[in-house]
Write a protein that holds these residues in place. Sequence first.
Motif, PDB file in Angstrom:
ATOM      1  N   VAL A 144       3.494   2.222   2.799  1.00 33.34           N
ATOM      2  CA  VAL A 144       3.077   2.067   4.194  1.00 33.34           C
ATOM      3  C   VAL A 144       3.105   0.580   4.527  1.00 33.34           C
ATOM      4  O   VAL A 144       2.326  -0.187   3.966  1.00 33.34           O
ATOM      5  N   PRO A 145       3.993   0.157   5.402  1.00 34.21           N
ATOM      6  CA  PRO A 145       4.022  -1.260   5.766  1.00 34.21           C
ATOM      7  C   PRO A 145       2.812  -1.612   6.630  1.00 34.21           C
ATOM      8  O   PRO A 145       2.210  -0.743   7.270  1.00 34.21           O
ATOM      9  N   ARG A 146       2.467  -2.879   6.643  1.00 36.04           N
ATOM     10  CA  ARG A 146       1.402  -3.317   7.552  1.00 36.04           C
ATOM     11  C   ARG A 146       1.870  -3.031   8.972  1.00 36.04           C
ATOM     12  O   ARG A 146       3.021  -3.262   9.323  1.00 36.04           O
ATOM     13  N   GLY A 147       0.990  -2.447   9.767  1.00 40.55           N
ATOM     14  CA  GLY A 147       1.356  -2.011  11.110  1.00 40.55           C
ATOM     15  C   GLY A 147       1.734  -0.536  11.151  1.00 40.55           C
ATOM     16  O   GLY A 147       1.877   0.037  12.220  1.00 40.55           O
ATOM     17  N   GLY A 148       1.901   0.078   9.983  1.00 36.93           N
ATOM     18  CA  GLY A 148       2.231   1.502   9.917  1.00 36.93           C
ATOM     19  C   GLY A 148       1.029   2.361  10.274  1.00 36.93           C
ATOM     20  O   GLY A 148      -0.120   1.953  10.115  1.00 36.93           O
ATOM     21  N   LEU A 149       1.296   3.570  10.745  1.00 41.49           N
ATOM     22  CA  LEU A 149       0.253   4.513  11.141  1.00 41.49           C
ATOM     23  C   LEU A 149       0.336   5.737  10.244  1.00 41.49           C
ATOM     24  O   LEU A 149       1.417   6.297  10.046  1.00 41.49           O
ATOM     25  N   VAL A 150      -0.810   6.150   9.699  1.00 41.93           N
ATOM     26  CA  VAL A 150      -0.891   7.341   8.857  1.00 41.93           C
ATOM     27  C   VAL A 150      -1.707   8.380   9.602  1.00 41.93           C
ATOM     28  O   VAL A 150      -2.878   8.144   9.924  1.00 41.93           O
ATOM     29  N   GLN A 151      -1.087   9.544   9.899  1.00 38.82           N
ATOM     30  CA  GLN A 151      -1.774  10.621  10.613  1.00 38.82           C
ATOM     31  C   GLN A 151      -2.272  11.649   9.611  1.00 38.82           C
ATOM     32  O   GLN A 151      -1.504  12.157   8.793  1.00 38.82           O
TER      33      GLN A 151
ATOM     34  N   LEU B  89       0.846  -1.195   0.000  1.00 39.40           N
ATOM     35  CA  LEU B  89       0.000   0.000   0.000  1.00 39.40           C
ATOM     36  C   LEU B  89       0.880   1.244   0.000  1.00 39.40           C
ATOM     37  O   LEU B  89       1.899   1.295   0.679  1.00 39.40           O
ATOM     38  N   TRP B  90       0.492   2.243  -0.789  1.00 35.68           N
ATOM     39  CA  TRP B  90       1.159   3.541  -0.747  1.00 35.68           C
ATOM     40  C   TRP B  90       0.110   4.611  -0.493  1.00 35.68           C
ATOM     41  O   TRP B  90      -1.072   4.408  -0.758  1.00 35.68           O
ATOM     42  N   VAL B  91       0.550   5.746   0.064  1.00 36.77           N
ATOM     43  CA  VAL B  91      -0.318   6.906   0.253  1.00 36.77           C
ATOM     44  C   VAL B  91       0.370   8.125  -0.353  1.00 36.77           C
ATOM     45  O   VAL B  91       1.596   8.180  -0.428  1.00 36.77           O
ATOM     46  N   ALA B  92      -0.435   9.079  -0.787  1.00 38.55           N
ATOM     47  CA  ALA B  92       0.075  10.350  -1.313  1.00 38.55           C
ATOM     48  C   ALA B  92      -0.832  11.464  -0.816  1.00 38.55           C
ATOM     49  O   ALA B  92      -2.041  11.429  -1.042  1.00 38.55           O
ATOM     50  N   ASP B  93      -0.259  12.431  -0.117  1.00 38.18           N
ATOM     51  CA  ASP B  93      -1.011  13.594   0.351  1.00 38.18           C
ATOM     52  C   ASP B  93      -1.501  14.372  -0.861  1.00 38.18           C
ATOM     53  O   ASP B  93      -0.748  14.614  -1.804  1.00 38.18           O
ATOM     54  N   ARG B  94      -2.784  14.759  -0.884  1.00 37.14           N
ATOM     55  CA  ARG B  94      -3.360  15.486  -2.016  1.00 37.14           C
ATOM     56  C   ARG B  94      -3.377  16.990  -1.724  1.00 37.14           C
ATOM     57  O   ARG B  94      -4.382  17.656  -1.895  1.00 37.14           O
TER      58      ARG B  94
ATOM     59  N   GLY C 257      10.682   5.960  12.876  1.00 37.33           N
ATOM     60  CA  GLY C 257      10.316   7.340  13.157  1.00 37.33           C
ATOM     61  C   GLY C 257       9.211   7.840  12.248  1.00 37.33           C
ATOM     62  O   GLY C 257       8.580   7.089  11.510  1.00 37.33           O
ATOM     63  N   ALA C 258       8.978   9.143  12.301  1.00 40.12           N
ATOM     64  CA  ALA C 258       7.909   9.771  11.538  1.00 40.12           C
ATOM     65  C   ALA C 258       8.457  10.464  10.298  1.00 40.12           C
ATOM     66  O   ALA C 258       9.554  11.018  10.317  1.00 40.12           O
ATOM     67  N   VAL C 259       7.657  10.431   9.233  1.00 38.43           N
ATOM     68  CA  VAL C 259       8.013  11.086   7.975  1.00 38.43           C
ATOM     69  C   VAL C 259       6.853  11.984   7.566  1.00 38.43           C
ATOM     70  O   VAL C 259       5.713  11.520   7.472  1.00 38.43           O
ATOM     71  N   ARG C 260       7.128  13.275   7.370  1.00 41.11           N
ATOM     72  CA  ARG C 260       6.102  14.180   6.848  1.00 41.11           C
ATOM     73  C   ARG C 260       6.021  13.958   5.346  1.00 41.11           C
ATOM     74  O   ARG C 260       7.019  14.054   4.641  1.00 41.11           O
ATOM     75  N   CYS C 261       4.837  13.628   4.850  1.00 40.49           N
ATOM     76  CA  CYS C 261       4.653  13.317   3.433  1.00 40.49           C
ATOM     77  C   CYS C 261       4.645  14.589   2.599  1.00 40.49           C
ATOM     78  O   CYS C 261       3.881  15.516   2.873  1.00 40.49           O
ATOM     79  N   GLU C 262       5.487  14.615   1.601  1.00 35.61           N
ATOM     80  CA  GLU C 262       5.519  15.722   0.647  1.00 35.61           C
ATOM     81  C   GLU C 262       4.305  15.571  -0.273  1.00 35.61           C
ATOM     82  O   GLU C 262       4.069  14.490  -0.819  1.00 35.61           O
ATOM     83  N   PRO C 263       3.490  16.623  -0.436  1.00 31.76           N
ATOM     84  CA  PRO C 263       2.292  16.510  -1.272  1.00 31.76           C
ATOM     85  C   PRO C 263       2.622  16.001  -2.679  1.00 31.76           C
ATOM     86  O   PRO C 263       3.581  16.429  -3.301  1.00 31.76           O
ATOM     87  N   GLY C 264       1.797  15.041  -3.137  1.00 29.59           N
ATOM     88  CA  GLY C 264       1.938  14.505  -4.479  1.00 29.59           C
ATOM     89  C   GLY C 264       2.923  13.362  -4.604  1.00 29.59           C
ATOM     90  O   GLY C 264       2.978  12.712  -5.631  1.00 29.59           O
ATOM     91  N   ARG C 265       3.703  13.083  -3.581  1.00 28.29           N
ATOM     92  CA  ARG C 265       4.703  11.999  -3.633  1.00 28.29           C
ATOM     93  C   ARG C 265       4.143  10.764  -2.928  1.00 28.29           C
ATOM     94  O   ARG C 265       3.519  10.874  -1.886  1.00 28.29           O
ATOM     95  N   ARG C 266       4.393   9.605  -3.502  1.00 27.39           N
ATOM     96  CA  ARG C 266       3.900   8.347  -2.937  1.00 27.39           C
ATOM     97  C   ARG C 266       4.872   7.790  -1.891  1.00 27.39           C
ATOM     98  O   ARG C 266       6.077   7.808  -2.102  1.00 27.39           O
TER      99      ARG C 266
END
Length: 180
Positions: A164-171, A133-138, A152-161
Amino acid sequence: MRCRICTADLPAGAMFCGECGSSTSATPESRRLVDPRPGDTTILHRSPSGVVSVSLPSTAPDPVAVAPPARPGTTFTLRFSTGEVRTVFGTGLVGRNPLPQPGEAFDHLVQIADRTLSVSKTHLEFGQHDGDLWVADRFSGNGTILRRGPDGAVRCEPGRRYLVPRGGLVQLAEQSFEVS
């Protein structure tokens, strides 16, 4: 002379339309907003079923932008901080009231009940690549943070995929979901 936007009559030598305020050199095409998103997050492989929240008519995807189909049977469970649980596959949008852009089609539209309005209407996009699974901030207002356990935590750059590993948390601002 006529305004090319609203067709109002204009006096000779006018620089702006008195009705709509447009420049006399403006055209309907010049007033169209440019889509700020990178091309890699627009149209992906579609499946005919699996809409979570809203049923959408399917549109023919652009053959140039079609990604390889997800592995059959690859599903992910999203456990939201609101208590909701959604099982998803393929592609989708997540937000308070997620809506695709014209020409886009998704397998899922996942709505989050967020009374604080910290989550954007269309906050993020998700999809699959080689069974992950991947996520991309819109280009959300409050951003997306990915927590991958001890990494650790990674701030997602908008538009970049981001994978997300299983067990990962998306805020998503004040809300979140865990992927399993």
